[in-house]
Design a protein around this motif. Structure first.
Motif, PDB file in Angstrom:
ATOM      1  N   GLY A  50       0.811  -1.204   0.000  1.00  0.00           N
ATOM      2  CA  GLY A  50       0.000   0.000   0.000  1.00  0.00           C
ATOM      3  C   GLY A  50       0.844   1.254   0.000  1.00  0.00           C
ATOM      4  O   GLY A  50       2.015   1.246  -0.391  1.00  0.00           O
ATOM      5  N   ASN A  51       0.242   2.315   0.487  1.00  0.00           N
ATOM      6  CA  ASN A  51       0.893   3.610   0.516  1.00  0.00           C
ATOM      7  C   ASN A  51       1.597   3.810   1.864  1.00  0.00           C
ATOM      8  O   ASN A  51       1.611   2.912   2.694  1.00  0.00           O
ATOM      9  N   GLN A  52       2.119   4.998   2.089  1.00  0.00           N
ATOM     10  CA  GLN A  52       2.840   5.273   3.315  1.00  0.00           C
ATOM     11  C   GLN A  52       1.923   5.325   4.533  1.00  0.00           C
ATOM     12  O   GLN A  52       2.363   5.076   5.638  1.00  0.00           O
ATOM     13  N   CYS A  53       0.661   5.649   4.331  1.00  0.00           N
ATOM     14  CA  CYS A  53      -0.311   5.679   5.427  1.00  0.00           C
ATOM     15  C   CYS A  53      -1.451   4.712   5.127  1.00  0.00           C
ATOM     16  O   CYS A  53      -1.983   4.695   4.019  1.00  0.00           O
ATOM     17  N   MET A  54      -1.804   3.917   6.122  1.00  0.00           N
ATOM     18  CA  MET A  54      -2.881   2.934   5.996  1.00  0.00           C
ATOM     19  C   MET A  54      -3.885   3.192   7.119  1.00  0.00           C
ATOM     20  O   MET A  54      -3.499   3.461   8.253  1.00  0.00           O
ATOM     21  N   ASP A  55      -5.163   3.085   6.792  1.00  0.00           N
ATOM     22  CA  ASP A  55      -6.235   3.206   7.776  1.00  0.00           C
ATOM     23  C   ASP A  55      -6.842   1.828   7.995  1.00  0.00           C
ATOM     24  O   ASP A  55      -7.360   1.221   7.067  1.00  0.00           O
TER      25      ASP A  55
END
Length: 124
Positions: free
Chosen positions: A44-49
């Motif tokens: 994924g990206n640098q931030c995950m929710d």
């Protein structure tokens, strides 16, 4: 000339770039018994929710160990039909490999798991 200067801010406001971007997501469900642990390996990206939603009329105790070093473990008690969300961020090149190990201590659990992240553009 005055009309052109007044029109430019209005035209720039018509097309917000960041507001129209759809988030990518992955969803799964943990049903205990038979499964008390779900392992997710996501690029994924640098931030995950990470969102957890209890879909049962009984409460559930959930545990998420740190997906990356130097992040805290997340232990949460989900009330009946309740939910909880947490964001994880790391400074790294994209795509980032995330490893989530989500488990429950409850004897009976039905928990929906959802990961969301902003799409990224990989530069090769």
């Amino acid at each position: 000339m005055k009309y052109l200067l007044l029109f430019l801010p209005m035209a720039a406001g018509l097309y917000p770039l960041a507001a129209n971007v759809m988030k990518e997501s992955y969803m799964t469900v943990m049903v205990n018994p038979p499964t008390s642990t779900v392992e997710l390996l996501i690029y994924g990206n640098q931030c995950m929710d990470l969102s957890l939603k209890n879909q049962n009329f009984l409460g559930a105790i959930m545990s998420v160990p740190e997906p990356k070093p130097f992040q805290e473990n997340w232990d949460v008690i989900l009330l009946p039909f309740g939910s909880a969300q947490r964001s994880y961020c790391v400074f790294a090149t994209v795509p980032v490999q995330w490893h989530f190990l989500i488990s429950t201590y409850s004897d009976v659990a039905n928990v929906g798991i959802r990961l969301e992240w902003d799409p990224f553009v990989a530069a090769y």
